[in-house]
Design an enzyme around this catalytic site. Sequence first.
Site, PDB file in Angstrom:
ATOM      1  N   LYS A 181       4.320   8.991   9.097  1.00 15.61           N
ATOM      2  CA  LYS A 181       4.112   8.279  10.367  1.00 15.61           C
ATOM      3  C   LYS A 181       5.116   8.712  11.450  1.00 15.61           C
ATOM      4  CE  LYS A 181       1.126   4.851   8.402  1.00 15.61           C
ATOM      5  NZ  LYS A 181       1.132   4.116   7.170  1.00 15.61           N
ATOM      6  N   TYR A 214       0.861  -1.195   0.000  1.00 10.45           N
ATOM      7  CA  TYR A 214       0.000   0.000   0.000  1.00 10.45           C
ATOM      8  C   TYR A 214       0.889   1.233   0.000  1.00 10.45           C
ATOM      9  CZ  TYR A 214      -3.407   3.471   1.675  1.00 10.45           C
ATOM     10  OH  TYR A 214      -4.214   4.569   1.815  1.00 10.45           O
ATOM     11  N   ASP A 237       9.370   2.845  -0.138  1.00 12.34           N
ATOM     12  CA  ASP A 237       8.310   3.499   0.618  1.00 12.34           C
ATOM     13  C   ASP A 237       8.482   3.083   2.078  1.00 12.34           C
ATOM     14  OD1 ASP A 237       6.103   4.501   1.806  1.00 12.34           O
ATOM     15  OD2 ASP A 237       4.634   3.567   0.473  1.00 12.34           O
TER      16      ASP A 237
HETATM   17  C1  PLP Z   1       0.461   4.604   5.797  1.00  6.12           C
HETATM   18  C2  PLP Z   1       1.187   4.373   4.539  1.00  6.12           C
HETATM   19  C3  PLP Z   1       1.067   5.238   3.434  1.00  6.12           C
HETATM   20  C4  PLP Z   1       0.064   6.354   3.390  1.00  6.12           C
HETATM   21  O1  PLP Z   1       0.319   7.319   4.355  1.00  6.12           O
HETATM   22  P1  PLP Z   1      -0.888   8.306   4.769  1.00  6.12           P
HETATM   23  O2  PLP Z   1      -0.218   9.257   5.715  1.00  6.12           O
HETATM   24  O3  PLP Z   1      -1.929   7.450   5.400  1.00  6.12           O
HETATM   25  O4  PLP Z   1      -1.361   8.971   3.533  1.00  6.12           O
HETATM   26  C5  PLP Z   1       1.893   5.032   2.352  1.00  6.12           C
HETATM   27  N1  PLP Z   1       2.783   4.033   2.334  1.00  6.12           N
HETATM   28  C6  PLP Z   1       2.916   3.172   3.357  1.00  6.12           C
HETATM   29  C7  PLP Z   1       3.941   2.108   3.292  1.00  6.12           C
HETATM   30  C8  PLP Z   1       2.122   3.304   4.495  1.00  6.12           C
HETATM   31  O5  PLP Z   1       2.236   2.426   5.486  1.00  6.12           O
END
Ligand code: PLP
Length: 425
Positions: free
Chosen positions: A265, A142, A237
């Site tokens: 995060k 994701y 990511d």
């Molecule tokens: C949470 C997440 C996202 C999206 O981040 P948001 O702040 O919710 O838009 C993208 N990539 C990864 C790997 C994530 O865990």
Amino acid sequence: MTSNADLFERACRHIPGGVNSPVRAFGSVGGTPRFIQRAEGPWVWDAEGTQYIDYVGSWGPAILGHAHPDVIKAVQESATHGLSFGAPTAGEVELAELICQLLPSIEKIRLVSSGTEATMSAIRLARGYTGRNKIIKFEGCYHGHADSLLVKAGSGLLTFGNPTSAGVPAEFIQHTLVLNFNDIEGVKAAFAQHADDIACVIVEPVAGNMNLIKPVPGFLETLREQCTEHGSVLIFDEVMTGFRAGAKGVQGITGIRPDMTTLAKVIGGGMPVGAFGGKAEIMDCIAPLGSVYQAGTLSGNPVAVAAGLVTLKLLQEPGVYDQLEKQTRVLAEGLAERARAAGHAFSSDYVGGMLGLYFTDSVPTSFAEVSKSDTQKFNRFFHGMLDAGVYLAPSAYEASFVSLTHDDAIVAQTLKAAEQVFKQL
Ligand SMILES: *Cc1c(COP(=O)(O)O)cnc(C)c1O
């Protein structure tokens, strides 16, 4: 006192599904979502005053535990100076310097307000830099909810059995190639076929949105080799894994250097901060230096940056990640031991403060494998734990998160609760 059920009913009247992000809705586990009133350390309290040991941790940011006094103080102090200026601040410079120092693959960085913005911008930049269109992503990974990335994505999309979102025109994803996570031959074949059309590969270097799935030996190495050979941009990511899987993210653990990294995060410490960064040569292609446009009214927000800075600084204390991983390991091993003693097919895995729990015989290595887990049993386990005062991620497809305040007593209490729940499953 307001009950969770009353709040949910009110919420559903004016907020679709009663929530502002789908996985909060308890859609896959069923039942009424808990409305959180406050949190401190490893604990959260819901609207009815019920206390839980929290393993969601705001989906990753709460690595220091909730409401760390230093973070709260920094936010309060920053707020007294004004909330947002639409002009640069010293705090942004300091956060950029600190991240570049901690993650040497990042020579230049830009701050945004979410992980979605970070990945969306990184991909646009990779395309602008290479002059190519195609991107490679992996099933179950994701990367936020930008159009071109909503193909076979993880997190809420897996939970809701909705592999691709409605509202995304087929044309928008025609350049997105989706491969299987950990499929080394598949990666080689894709590069062989599309040779010099591939702008970038984006990957969660440890996947955390289809439960926790680690890369097999050679997988990330192959991505690095193929990207280098074909002039494609390798994007890690690390929105979830950055400063969570280890002090220097997965790139620090594996020694594999991506061309670009996305973060969010933990770097916001619970406030909205995201970032994308990497090689200066690539980063200099964005506005105002280059022709790839990217902007944000609240990007680098001073209050959010203050929370992130203190969080990252506190994480530099020696032994922090050893402590975090030790607690996560004890949980992972303790849960597996108790589940198996009660006769369940169960396995677990961990890295840093990320915990994977699977109702499968062995630890899965791909989306196909993780989707064989017994989700009905997981749902009963989730509710059993919730009733016993332990708040796990409300989906069999999500990792759980451990903080530095999950001490031995908290871990022991969790395992004790789990032992009972496993016996009754
Ligand atoms: C949470 C997440 C996202 C999206 O981040 P948001 O702040 O919710 O838009 C993208 N990539 C990864 C790997 C994530 O865990």
